[in-house]
Design a protein around this motif. Sequence first.
Motif, PDB file in Angstrom:
ATOM      1  N   ALA A 163       5.266  -4.466 -23.337  1.00  0.00           N
ATOM      2  CA  ALA A 163       4.391  -3.887 -22.317  1.00  0.00           C
ATOM      3  C   ALA A 163       4.072  -4.892 -21.215  1.00  0.00           C
ATOM      4  CB  ALA A 163       3.102  -3.385 -22.959  1.00  0.00           C
ATOM      5  N   THR A 164       3.894  -6.161 -21.577  1.00  0.00           N
ATOM      6  CA  THR A 164       3.591  -7.184 -20.578  1.00  0.00           C
ATOM      7  C   THR A 164       4.752  -7.366 -19.611  1.00  0.00           C
ATOM      8  OG1 THR A 164       2.139  -8.335 -22.126  1.00  0.00           O
ATOM      9  CG2 THR A 164       2.944  -9.589 -20.249  1.00  0.00           C
ATOM     10  N   ALA A 165       5.972  -7.399 -20.152  1.00  0.00           N
ATOM     11  CA  ALA A 165       7.148  -7.527 -19.289  1.00  0.00           C
ATOM     12  C   ALA A 165       7.260  -6.334 -18.342  1.00  0.00           C
ATOM     13  CB  ALA A 165       8.401  -7.658 -20.145  1.00  0.00           C
ATOM     14  N   GLN A 166       6.992  -5.140 -18.862  1.00  0.00           N
ATOM     15  CA  GLN A 166       7.059  -3.952 -18.014  1.00  0.00           C
ATOM     16  C   GLN A 166       5.958  -3.953 -16.970  1.00  0.00           C
ATOM     17  OE1 GLN A 166       6.875  -0.801 -20.887  1.00  0.00           O
ATOM     18  NE2 GLN A 166       8.968  -1.119 -21.623  1.00  0.00           N
ATOM     19  N   ALA A 167       4.780  -4.455 -17.344  1.00  0.00           N
ATOM     20  CA  ALA A 167       3.671  -4.499 -16.390  1.00  0.00           C
ATOM     21  C   ALA A 167       3.968  -5.449 -15.239  1.00  0.00           C
ATOM     22  CB  ALA A 167       2.384  -4.919 -17.103  1.00  0.00           C
ATOM     23  N   GLN A 168       4.610  -6.580 -15.522  1.00  0.00           N
ATOM     24  CA  GLN A 168       4.970  -7.511 -14.457  1.00  0.00           C
ATOM     25  C   GLN A 168       5.963  -6.873 -13.496  1.00  0.00           C
ATOM     26  OE1 GLN A 168       3.570 -10.360 -13.766  1.00  0.00           O
ATOM     27  NE2 GLN A 168       2.228 -10.295 -15.564  1.00  0.00           N
ATOM     28  N   ALA A 169       6.905  -6.124 -14.058  1.00  0.00           N
ATOM     29  CA  ALA A 169       7.854  -5.417 -13.197  1.00  0.00           C
ATOM     30  C   ALA A 169       7.144  -4.370 -12.353  1.00  0.00           C
ATOM     31  CB  ALA A 169       8.950  -4.778 -14.046  1.00  0.00           C
ATOM     32  N   ALA A 170       6.162  -3.699 -12.939  1.00  0.00           N
ATOM     33  CA  ALA A 170       5.409  -2.684 -12.200  1.00  0.00           C
ATOM     34  C   ALA A 170       4.610  -3.309 -11.062  1.00  0.00           C
ATOM     35  CB  ALA A 170       4.474  -1.934 -13.148  1.00  0.00           C
ATOM     36  N   VAL A 171       4.040  -4.506 -11.265  1.00  0.00           N
ATOM     37  CA  VAL A 171       3.300  -5.196 -10.201  1.00  0.00           C
ATOM     38  C   VAL A 171       4.230  -5.507  -9.034  1.00  0.00           C
ATOM     39  CG1 VAL A 171       2.119  -7.338  -9.602  1.00  0.00           C
ATOM     40  CG2 VAL A 171       1.527  -6.141 -11.711  1.00  0.00           C
ATOM     41  N   THR A 172       5.416  -6.017  -9.336  1.00  0.00           N
ATOM     42  CA  THR A 172       6.375  -6.327  -8.274  1.00  0.00           C
ATOM     43  C   THR A 172       6.742  -5.074  -7.485  1.00  0.00           C
ATOM     44  OG1 THR A 172       7.281  -8.136  -9.616  1.00  0.00           O
ATOM     45  CG2 THR A 172       8.636  -7.328  -7.807  1.00  0.00           C
ATOM     46  N   ALA A 173       6.984  -3.975  -8.202  1.00  0.00           N
ATOM     47  CA  ALA A 173       7.342  -2.728  -7.537  1.00  0.00           C
ATOM     48  C   ALA A 173       6.183  -2.192  -6.700  1.00  0.00           C
ATOM     49  CB  ALA A 173       7.764  -1.700  -8.577  1.00  0.00           C
ATOM     50  N   ALA A 174       4.950  -2.286  -7.215  1.00  0.00           N
ATOM     51  CA  ALA A 174       3.786  -1.778  -6.482  1.00  0.00           C
ATOM     52  C   ALA A 174       3.553  -2.564  -5.200  1.00  0.00           C
ATOM     53  CB  ALA A 174       2.553  -1.828  -7.374  1.00  0.00           C
ATOM     54  N   ARG A 175       3.777  -3.869  -5.226  1.00  0.00           N
ATOM     55  CA  ARG A 175       3.642  -4.665  -4.003  1.00  0.00           C
ATOM     56  C   ARG A 175       4.680  -4.254  -2.966  1.00  0.00           C
ATOM     57  NH1 ARG A 175       2.780 -10.466  -7.118  1.00  0.00           N
ATOM     58  NH2 ARG A 175       0.545 -10.170  -7.587  1.00  0.00           N
ATOM     59  N   ARG A 176       5.896  -3.990  -3.427  1.00  0.00           N
ATOM     60  CA  ARG A 176       6.937  -3.563  -2.504  1.00  0.00           C
ATOM     61  C   ARG A 176       6.602  -2.199  -1.889  1.00  0.00           C
ATOM     62  NH1 ARG A 176      10.690  -4.451  -5.630  1.00  0.00           N
ATOM     63  NH2 ARG A 176      11.099  -2.367  -6.476  1.00  0.00           N
ATOM     64  N   VAL A 177       6.051  -1.296  -2.717  1.00  0.00           N
ATOM     65  CA  VAL A 177       5.661   0.015  -2.211  1.00  0.00           C
ATOM     66  C   VAL A 177       4.561  -0.108  -1.162  1.00  0.00           C
ATOM     67  CG1 VAL A 177       4.557   2.201  -2.846  1.00  0.00           C
ATOM     68  CG2 VAL A 177       6.393   1.271  -4.262  1.00  0.00           C
ATOM     69  N   LEU A 178       3.587  -1.009  -1.392  1.00  0.00           N
ATOM     70  CA  LEU A 178       2.502  -1.186  -0.423  1.00  0.00           C
ATOM     71  C   LEU A 178       3.035  -1.711   0.902  1.00  0.00           C
ATOM     72  CD1 LEU A 178      -0.472  -1.188   0.352  1.00  0.00           C
ATOM     73  CD2 LEU A 178      -0.688  -3.449  -0.727  1.00  0.00           C
ATOM     74  N   ASP A 179       3.935  -2.673   0.831  1.00  0.00           N
ATOM     75  CA  ASP A 179       4.518  -3.198   2.074  1.00  0.00           C
ATOM     76  C   ASP A 179       5.255  -2.097   2.840  1.00  0.00           C
ATOM     77  OD1 ASP A 179       3.532  -5.685   1.473  1.00  0.00           O
ATOM     78  OD2 ASP A 179       5.389  -6.402   0.540  1.00  0.00           O
ATOM     79  N   MET A 180       6.010  -1.271   2.127  1.00  0.00           N
ATOM     80  CA  MET A 180       6.757  -0.207   2.773  1.00  0.00           C
ATOM     81  C   MET A 180       5.814   0.836   3.362  1.00  0.00           C
ATOM     82  SD  MET A 180       9.794   0.257  -0.081  1.00  0.00           S
ATOM     83  CE  MET A 180      10.403   1.745   0.720  1.00  0.00           C
ATOM     84  N   ALA A 181       4.758   1.222   2.607  1.00  0.00           N
ATOM     85  CA  ALA A 181       3.821   2.223   3.104  1.00  0.00           C
ATOM     86  C   ALA A 181       3.085   1.729   4.347  1.00  0.00           C
ATOM     87  CB  ALA A 181       2.823   2.587   2.009  1.00  0.00           C
ATOM     88  N   THR A 182       2.719   0.427   4.360  1.00  0.00           N
ATOM     89  CA  THR A 182       2.015  -0.135   5.519  1.00  0.00           C
ATOM     90  C   THR A 182       2.927  -0.141   6.746  1.00  0.00           C
ATOM     91  OG1 THR A 182       0.689  -1.524   4.052  1.00  0.00           O
ATOM     92  CG2 THR A 182       0.775  -2.152   6.364  1.00  0.00           C
ATOM     93  N   SER A 183       4.179  -0.527   6.528  1.00  0.00           N
ATOM     94  CA  SER A 183       5.129  -0.558   7.650  1.00  0.00           C
ATOM     95  C   SER A 183       5.365   0.844   8.207  1.00  0.00           C
ATOM     96  CB  SER A 183       6.449  -1.187   7.197  1.00  0.00           C
ATOM     97  OG  SER A 183       6.260  -2.517   6.787  1.00  0.00           O
ATOM     98  N   ARG A 184       5.509   1.831   7.332  1.00  0.00           N
ATOM     99  CA  ARG A 184       5.741   3.204   7.789  1.00  0.00           C
ATOM    100  C   ARG A 184       4.509   3.743   8.534  1.00  0.00           C
ATOM    101  NH1 ARG A 184       9.595   6.476   5.785  1.00  0.00           N
ATOM    102  NH2 ARG A 184       8.145   8.239   5.619  1.00  0.00           N
ATOM    103  N   TYR A 185       3.323   3.365   8.051  1.00  0.00           N
ATOM    104  CA  TYR A 185       2.117   3.835   8.731  1.00  0.00           C
ATOM    105  C   TYR A 185       2.003   3.224  10.119  1.00  0.00           C
ATOM    106  CZ  TYR A 185      -2.807   4.197   9.981  1.00  0.00           C
ATOM    107  OH  TYR A 185      -3.982   4.423  10.664  1.00  0.00           O
ATOM    108  N   GLU A 186       2.249   1.910  10.198  1.00  0.00           N
ATOM    109  CA  GLU A 186       2.168   1.249  11.492  1.00  0.00           C
ATOM    110  C   GLU A 186       3.214   1.798  12.461  1.00  0.00           C
ATOM    111  OE1 GLU A 186       2.574  -2.826  10.529  1.00  0.00           O
ATOM    112  OE2 GLU A 186       0.485  -3.076   9.870  1.00  0.00           O
TER     113      GLU A 186
END
Length: 494
Positions: free
Chosen positions: A403-426
């Motif tokens: 679960a810890t390994a999967q959670a770290q992968a999820a954090v990386t993916a969530a950061r990438r999603v936030l960057d993409m959402a911010t760029s699309r909004y701007e």
Amino acid sequence: MTPPRLAAPLALLAAMLVAGCAVGPDYKTPDTPLPVSWKLEEPWRVSAPNDAADKGPWWRRFGDPQLDALQQQALAGSPTLAIANARLAQARATLAANAAGQYPQVGLGTRASRLRISANRPLTNYATPNSTTVQNDFALSLNASYEVDLAGRVQRTVEGAKASAEQSAADLQNTRLLLSADVASSYFNLRSTDIELDVVTRSIALQRRALELVTARHDLGAVSGLDVAQQQSLLETTLTQVDVLRKQRSQYEHALATLTGTPAPSFSLPVDLREIRPPAVPLGVPSEILQRRPDVASAERAMAAANAQIGVATAAFYPSIFISPTVGVDSRTIETLFNGPSLLWSVGVSATQVLFDGGRIRANVDFAKAGYDVTVGNYRRTVLTAMQEVEDGITGLSALDSATAQAQAAVTAARRVLDMATSRYEGGASTYLDVITAQQSLLTVERQAAQLRGQRLLTAVFLVKALGGDWCGDDAAGGAGCPTAAARQVVGTR
């Protein structure tokens, strides 16, 4: 040469002294069926721990100096540990008192008095008149009393007291293990909360910057007030979580204060965000639980003490025999106290035998047997609980590693999603709701990752406690009597 009239009593006395035997069942540890191995999944494997070595201080394997200091403070200042030490001292004193019953009790008595004898006292011979006499009486005597342990009552009593003392010693070790586990658990909960607070604080900083951005865009007329309100609502919700986490941290800090014997208002720990990894925990085989866990040892010694009580109760069916010799001197003048004619002595044997008691002794024996059955059931329950706790720790750590390994992968993916959402909004390609959703998702997965790190540490503590402590004592890095580093890699950490 012994006079003929004394030969028979002395022979009888010698026979009573040597013929005593302990009644009641001799103690045998009950058989407890145990599995030959644990249920293991990769990367687990069974190691060969050294069970003859000391089982602490296991907490040093986590490599945290602050935890080491708290453990030492708890061992020195915990009232719970002081109570367990006092109970052990009581049990040892009881053993010493009962063991003294195997030996004669010798006493020295003295008397010095001046008395007046009544002239009107009852007569023993009507031909001899009484008269008043005033005289002194000086006496010095040495007396002894010894119980002939014909049915082994004293022997069983000593056996029971010895088992109870050993049980108290095991209880002390168990109290020490539970105390150290509670300290480690509270400490790791506090550190996990620190990491969560850091995650939330960083999220608040990110959300404040986002609020500044959307406010600026609103002032320029590029977005509606709804975007500003949504971001402000998210920020306020996250700020509320900070207060909740600080409350939890205070509770863990207060728990550590109590465990270390410190008043809560006088205790504080600074924030520490260092990552702590759970150590490799050697498992051994299930049968070693019987040797390693102090609560199992305590339950086993309770059985031995209860078994001895059956013998004590059964001994009441047999006569109680006491030998009471006395030797001394008695004289009306102190000058002649130690003359030959002043010598006096006596040798007495007293015996009592219950002929009818309405079934009281039999009821006491039945009560003792039932008490033994209770301890047997408690022992088996303790062993089964130990097996369950170890298996829970094994499966728990395996699941948390994944679960810890999967959670770290999820954090990386969530950061990438936030960057993409911010760029699309701007760029005007999406609404601000996508940014809000991405921010919430990142905060959730980061907190989840922090919580999983804490759960891994807590589960490692739980497993060490379930196994009965460490195997290598002070030499946590390996050395004489300790497994090598390769042999200790039983619980892999990712």
